[in-house]
Design a protein around this motif. Sequence first.
Motif, PDB file in Angstrom:
ATOM      1  N   GLY A  40     -25.549  54.771   2.941  1.00 12.64           N
ATOM      2  CA  GLY A  40     -25.469  55.554   4.176  1.00 12.64           C
ATOM      3  C   GLY A  40     -24.019  55.829   4.479  1.00 12.64           C
ATOM      4  O   GLY A  40     -23.403  56.754   3.947  1.00 12.64           O
ATOM      5  N   CYS A  41     -23.451  54.974   5.321  1.00 15.93           N
ATOM      6  CA  CYS A  41     -22.079  55.210   5.789  1.00 15.93           C
ATOM      7  C   CYS A  41     -21.016  54.902   4.733  1.00 15.93           C
ATOM      8  O   CYS A  41     -19.966  55.537   4.695  1.00 15.93           O
ATOM      9  N   GLY A  42     -21.271  53.896   3.915  1.00 16.10           N
ATOM     10  CA  GLY A  42     -20.267  53.480   2.927  1.00 16.10           C
ATOM     11  C   GLY A  42     -19.129  52.681   3.543  1.00 16.10           C
ATOM     12  O   GLY A  42     -18.149  52.364   2.860  1.00 16.10           O
ATOM     13  N   GLY A  44     -19.807  49.859   5.858  1.00 16.88           N
ATOM     14  CA  GLY A  44     -20.260  48.592   6.425  1.00 16.88           C
ATOM     15  C   GLY A  44     -20.882  48.689   7.801  1.00 16.88           C
ATOM     16  O   GLY A  44     -21.096  47.661   8.447  1.00 16.88           O
ATOM     17  N   ASP A  45     -21.212  49.912   8.227  1.00 21.62           N
ATOM     18  CA  ASP A  45     -21.703  50.062   9.606  1.00 21.62           C
ATOM     19  C   ASP A  45     -23.212  50.266   9.750  1.00 21.62           C
ATOM     20  O   ASP A  45     -23.754  49.993  10.817  1.00 21.62           O
ATOM     21  N   CYS A  46     -23.897  50.761   8.719  1.00 14.65           N
ATOM     22  CA  CYS A  46     -25.300  51.154   8.933  1.00 14.65           C
ATOM     23  C   CYS A  46     -26.331  50.187   8.359  1.00 14.65           C
ATOM     24  O   CYS A  46     -27.481  50.188   8.787  1.00 14.65           O
ATOM     25  N   GLY A  47     -25.960  49.415   7.363  1.00 10.85           N
ATOM     26  CA  GLY A  47     -26.882  48.427   6.793  1.00 10.85           C
ATOM     27  C   GLY A  47     -27.841  48.958   5.749  1.00 10.85           C
ATOM     28  O   GLY A  47     -28.655  48.199   5.217  1.00 10.85           O
ATOM     29  N   CYS A  49     -27.378  49.684   2.809  1.00 12.27           N
ATOM     30  CA  CYS A  49     -27.072  49.136   1.485  1.00 12.27           C
ATOM     31  C   CYS A  49     -27.287  47.621   1.394  1.00 12.27           C
ATOM     32  O   CYS A  49     -26.871  47.003   0.422  1.00 12.27           O
ATOM     33  N   CYS A  61     -21.990  47.868   0.216  1.00  8.89           N
ATOM     34  CA  CYS A  61     -20.980  48.931   0.114  1.00  8.89           C
ATOM     35  C   CYS A  61     -19.574  48.404   0.403  1.00  8.89           C
ATOM     36  O   CYS A  61     -18.591  49.078   0.104  1.00  8.89           O
TER      37      CYS A  61
HETATM   38  S1  FES Z   1     -23.887  52.106   3.376  1.00  5.23           S
HETATM   39 FE1  FES Z   1     -23.764  51.757   5.528  1.00  5.23          FE
HETATM   40  S2  FES Z   1     -23.327  49.626   5.647  1.00  5.23           S
HETATM   41 FE2  FES Z   1     -23.282  50.039   3.545  1.00  5.23          FE
END
Ligand code: FES
Length: 158
Positions: A40-42, A44-47, A49, A61
Amino acid sequence: MKKSISLTINGTKVDAEVDQNITLLSFIRDEMGLMGTKEGCGTGDCGACTVIIDGLAVKSCIYLAVEADGKEITTIEGLSIDGELHPIQQAFVEEGAVQCGFCIPGTILSAKALLDENEDPTEEEIKKGIAGNLCRCTGYVRIIKAIKKSAKVLQKAK
Ligand code: FES
Ligand code: FES
């Protein structure tokens, strides 16, 4: 520069040569072909991964593949056994907790790490357990209900 790593993914031992700066997320998806772990975000914010590393839910990520050397990793592909959904997956389906599905692998793995540690979590503990997993679709109510339900199923199965 490449580095040799040796880890276990979903019960299978894997030896690989990886670039020192490649993330575990890229390794899992691009090298191992396990596409259930989402990007998602890459940052560490969305979870999306989230995977389980030695029992803990971790955002892959922001975790380097070289850090996973010697560790045991579980991705969403490692949950079902012989084609049978894991009780947490089953409960998500039964409770209608899956909408677009993008956040679900990460959320289920956070739930699994929580329930492995705490077989009967309170609603507050469930909310805390999945606090790092953002869902744009469900409003979390059904997700929380599904985790409560799967906790009961897993307790009964013991
Ligand atoms: S891709 Fe969003 S937290 Fe890792
Ligand atoms: S089901 Fe769509 S983001 Fe969670």
